[in-house]
Scaffold this motif. Structure first.
Motif, PDB file in Angstrom:
ATOM      1  N   LYS A  30      24.558  -8.395 -13.079  1.00  0.00           N
ATOM      2  CA  LYS A  30      24.813  -6.997 -12.726  1.00  0.00           C
ATOM      3  C   LYS A  30      25.718  -6.302 -13.728  1.00  0.00           C
ATOM      4  N   TRP A  31      26.763  -7.016 -14.210  1.00  0.00           N
ATOM      5  CA  TRP A  31      27.805  -6.358 -14.998  1.00  0.00           C
ATOM      6  C   TRP A  31      27.848  -6.800 -16.458  1.00  0.00           C
ATOM      7  N   GLY A  32      27.063  -7.803 -16.834  1.00  0.00           N
ATOM      8  CA  GLY A  32      27.016  -8.221 -18.229  1.00  0.00           C
ATOM      9  C   GLY A  32      28.214  -9.031 -18.673  1.00  0.00           C
ATOM     10  N   MET A  33      28.992  -9.547 -17.721  1.00  0.00           N
ATOM     11  CA  MET A  33      30.129 -10.420 -18.024  1.00  0.00           C
ATOM     12  C   MET A  33      30.453 -11.223 -16.772  1.00  0.00           C
ATOM     13  N   SER A  34      31.209 -12.290 -16.923  1.00  0.00           N
ATOM     14  CA  SER A  34      31.618 -13.086 -15.774  1.00  0.00           C
ATOM     15  C   SER A  34      32.815 -12.429 -15.088  1.00  0.00           C
ATOM     16  N   SER A  35      33.047 -12.800 -13.831  1.00  0.00           N
ATOM     17  CA  SER A  35      34.222 -12.282 -13.134  1.00  0.00           C
ATOM     18  C   SER A  35      35.494 -12.779 -13.812  1.00  0.00           C
ATOM     19  N   ASN A  36      35.463 -13.975 -14.384  1.00  0.00           N
ATOM     20  CA  ASN A  36      36.623 -14.507 -15.089  1.00  0.00           C
ATOM     21  C   ASN A  36      36.971 -13.639 -16.297  1.00  0.00           C
ATOM     22  N   THR A  37      35.949 -13.214 -17.048  1.00  0.00           N
ATOM     23  CA  THR A  37      36.178 -12.332 -18.191  1.00  0.00           C
ATOM     24  C   THR A  37      36.758 -11.003 -17.733  1.00  0.00           C
ATOM     25  N   PHE A  38      36.236 -10.470 -16.635  1.00  0.00           N
ATOM     26  CA  PHE A  38      36.748  -9.211 -16.105  1.00  0.00           C
ATOM     27  C   PHE A  38      38.194  -9.348 -15.653  1.00  0.00           C
ATOM     28  N   PHE A  39      38.499 -10.412 -14.905  1.00  0.00           N
ATOM     29  CA  PHE A  39      39.852 -10.596 -14.387  1.00  0.00           C
ATOM     30  C   PHE A  39      40.872 -10.766 -15.509  1.00  0.00           C
ATOM     31  N   LYS A  40      40.527 -11.561 -16.520  1.00  0.00           N
ATOM     32  CA  LYS A  40      41.488 -11.854 -17.582  1.00  0.00           C
ATOM     33  C   LYS A  40      41.677 -10.690 -18.544  1.00  0.00           C
ATOM     34  N   ASN A  41      40.610  -9.985 -18.863  1.00  0.00           N
ATOM     35  CA  ASN A  41      40.678  -8.976 -19.912  1.00  0.00           C
ATOM     36  C   ASN A  41      40.862  -7.554 -19.395  1.00  0.00           C
ATOM     37  N   TYR A  42      40.503  -7.310 -18.164  1.00  0.00           N
ATOM     38  CA  TYR A  42      40.631  -5.978 -17.579  1.00  0.00           C
ATOM     39  C   TYR A  42      41.765  -5.931 -16.552  1.00  0.00           C
ATOM     40  N   LEU A  43      41.658  -6.745 -15.493  1.00  0.00           N
ATOM     41  CA  LEU A  43      42.678  -6.719 -14.434  1.00  0.00           C
ATOM     42  C   LEU A  43      43.933  -7.506 -14.776  1.00  0.00           C
ATOM     43  N   LYS A  44      43.823  -8.432 -15.743  1.00  0.00           N
ATOM     44  CA  LYS A  44      44.962  -9.284 -16.111  1.00  0.00           C
ATOM     45  C   LYS A  44      45.582  -9.904 -14.858  1.00  0.00           C
ATOM     46  N   ILE A  45      44.743 -10.433 -14.016  1.00  0.00           N
ATOM     47  CA  ILE A  45      45.123 -10.836 -12.679  1.00  0.00           C
ATOM     48  C   ILE A  45      46.177 -11.936 -12.679  1.00  0.00           C
ATOM     49  N   GLY A  46      47.189 -11.737 -11.838  1.00  0.00           N
ATOM     50  CA  GLY A  46      48.250 -12.717 -11.682  1.00  0.00           C
ATOM     51  C   GLY A  46      49.408 -12.582 -12.641  1.00  0.00           C
ATOM     52  N   THR A  47      49.278 -11.719 -13.657  1.00  0.00           N
ATOM     53  CA  THR A  47      50.376 -11.513 -14.597  1.00  0.00           C
ATOM     54  C   THR A  47      51.375 -10.514 -14.027  1.00  0.00           C
ATOM     55  N   LYS A  48      52.535 -10.421 -14.614  1.00  0.00           N
ATOM     56  CA  LYS A  48      53.592  -9.537 -14.129  1.00  0.00           C
ATOM     57  C   LYS A  48      53.141  -8.080 -14.175  1.00  0.00           C
ATOM     58  N   PHE A  49      53.369  -7.355 -13.092  1.00  0.00           N
ATOM     59  CA  PHE A  49      52.952  -5.962 -13.022  1.00  0.00           C
ATOM     60  C   PHE A  49      53.859  -5.097 -13.894  1.00  0.00           C
ATOM     61  N   LEU A  50      53.216  -4.302 -14.760  1.00  0.00           N
ATOM     62  CA  LEU A  50      53.971  -3.417 -15.665  1.00  0.00           C
ATOM     63  C   LEU A  50      53.500  -1.971 -15.573  1.00  0.00           C
ATOM     64  N   GLY A  51      52.610  -1.680 -14.644  1.00  0.00           N
ATOM     65  CA  GLY A  51      52.120  -0.310 -14.493  1.00  0.00           C
ATOM     66  C   GLY A  51      50.605  -0.250 -14.562  1.00  0.00           C
ATOM     67  N   LYS A  52      50.103   0.947 -14.791  1.00  0.00           N
ATOM     68  CA  LYS A  52      48.656   1.117 -14.886  1.00  0.00           C
ATOM     69  C   LYS A  52      48.086   0.263 -16.005  1.00  0.00           C
ATOM     70  N   LEU A  53      46.890  -0.232 -15.767  1.00  0.00           N
ATOM     71  CA  LEU A  53      46.247  -1.093 -16.757  1.00  0.00           C
ATOM     72  C   LEU A  53      45.525  -0.260 -17.809  1.00  0.00           C
ATOM     73  N   PRO A  54      45.670  -0.617 -19.075  1.00  0.00           N
ATOM     74  CA  PRO A  54      44.932   0.088 -20.123  1.00  0.00           C
ATOM     75  C   PRO A  54      43.510  -0.424 -20.229  1.00  0.00           C
ATOM     76  N   ASP A  55      42.632   0.370 -20.781  1.00  0.00           N
ATOM     77  CA  ASP A  55      41.290  -0.130 -21.083  1.00  0.00           C
ATOM     78  C   ASP A  55      41.404  -1.200 -22.166  1.00  0.00           C
ATOM     79  N   PRO A  56      40.710  -2.329 -22.003  1.00  0.00           N
ATOM     80  CA  PRO A  56      40.799  -3.382 -23.020  1.00  0.00           C
ATOM     81  C   PRO A  56      40.124  -2.945 -24.317  1.00  0.00           C
ATOM     82  N   GLU A  57      40.624  -3.456 -25.408  1.00  0.00           N
ATOM     83  CA  GLU A  57      40.001  -3.167 -26.703  1.00  0.00           C
ATOM     84  C   GLU A  57      38.690  -3.931 -26.801  1.00  0.00           C
ATOM     85  N   GLU A  58      37.612  -3.203 -27.027  1.00  0.00           N
ATOM     86  CA  GLU A  58      36.297  -3.840 -27.142  1.00  0.00           C
ATOM     87  C   GLU A  58      36.145  -4.445 -28.538  1.00  0.00           C
ATOM     88  N   ASN A  59      36.931  -5.502 -28.796  1.00  0.00           N
ATOM     89  CA  ASN A  59      36.919  -6.145 -30.112  1.00  0.00           C
ATOM     90  C   ASN A  59      35.890  -7.275 -30.150  1.00  0.00           C
TER      91      ASN A  59
END
Length: 301
Positions: free
Chosen positions: A248-277
């Motif tokens: 559906k989304w062209g990536m795994s949920s693990n890729t989304f969580f780590k690169n977009y939501l940064k899940i479980g890391t210390k909260f520092l505010g709104k999340l930036p869009d990840p660099e599509e490198n």
């Protein structure tokens, strides 16, 4: 599959509409509802979705007199369950809770305190689960076992100790209890029923919120619940949610969580869009390759 909807009129304006799907899990359902009534600072609307209700769940809900409910004649899974219950919601904010939880004192105060700080109209905020075993989830306070069933729950000891465990606010907010604006849930179409009975429906919902413009995904260390971790999913035929998510989304949920939501890391505010490198593009391509080749037969000729 037949659905029933029963809304109870309230003589107050609830802060949250709390949605609880339950599948023949009456002991846990009684526990979570009682903890809401006992440990909430504010008054809320409680809405239960009764899946089947062969254990007397529907009769118990009706007997309470102040709980709205929906019911499906068969197990409709969490997606239909949450979606159906949400149509009875009257509050400005929805809270999602599993039936195998015990909500700690002032769980709602800390969530609503954070809600009141919001300057944007799109956000997603979670409380923090306390669990008896360590499953490697960075969002959880782990290895704090107070029982796996309400009948053996050491409530007195738990209430004396639950607030002593340190926990910083964290990124991600895909775990329950979770609160978000009611209009946001409806705007993205709720949970996606193609993930029936529900595996990977939460990650799918998180990425739908992301595409809708949500960037504030916060887990609160102070708002806490005890999670019994009842294994309702062991009673159903599980959908292949991992594959469905990638297709559906062209990536795994693990890729989304780590690169977009940064899940479980210390909260520092709104999340930036990840660099599509190159690295991120490669991760997504590898995810797609895994799906493409996982069921391909091996040629041994």
């Amino acid at each position: 599959m037949d659905f029933i909807h029963k809304k109870v009129a309230l003589d107050y304006s609830p802060i949250f509409s709390i949605l609880i799907p339950s599948w023949n899990n009456i002991d846990y359902l009684k526990c979570v509802v009682n903890s809401i009534k006992k440990n909430s600072r504010y008054k809320h609307q409680i809405i239960v979705h009764v899946n089947e209700g062969n254990d007397g769940s529907e009769d118990w809900v009706i007997a309470q007199g102040d709980i709205s409910y929906t019911k499906s004649s068969q197990n409709s899974g969490v997606c239909y369950g949450f979606n159906a219950a949400s149509h009875l919601a009257t509050a400005e904010y929805l809270v999602f809770i599993d039936d195998d939880m015990y909500l700690c004192p002032d769980w709602d105060f800390y969530l609503f305190e954070e809600v009141a700080k919001q300057t944007d109209d799109k956000w997603c905020i979670s409380g923090t689960m306390i669990e008896g075993f360590d499953k490697g989830n960075a969002c959880v306070i782990a290895d704090k076992n107070y029982g796996t069933h309400p009948s053996e729950f050491d409530e007195e000891k738990f209430l004396a100790e639950y607030a002593t465990y340190p926990k910083e606010d964290w990124n991600g907010s895909q775990w329950y209890p979770m609160v978000l604006p009611t209009f946001v849930y409806r705007a993205v179409g709720g949970l996606s029923v193609e993930f029936f009975p529900g595996m990977y429906s939460d990650p799918d919902f998180m990425i739908k919120l992301w595409h809708y413009g949500v960037r504030y995904y916060k887990g609160l260390g102070k708002s806490r619940v005890y999670h019994f971790a009842s294994r309702s999913t062991g009673r159903v035929k599980r959908n292949d949610g991992r594959t469905e998510f990638i297709l559906k989304w062209g990536m795994s949920s693990n890729t989304f969580f780590k690169n977009y939501l940064k899940i479980g890391t210390k909260f520092l505010g709104k999340l930036p869009d990840p660099e599509e490198n190159f690295t991120l593009r490669l991760k997504k391509q590898i995810d797609r390759w895994k799906v493409k080749f996982k069921s391909r037969p091996i040629d041994i000729s």
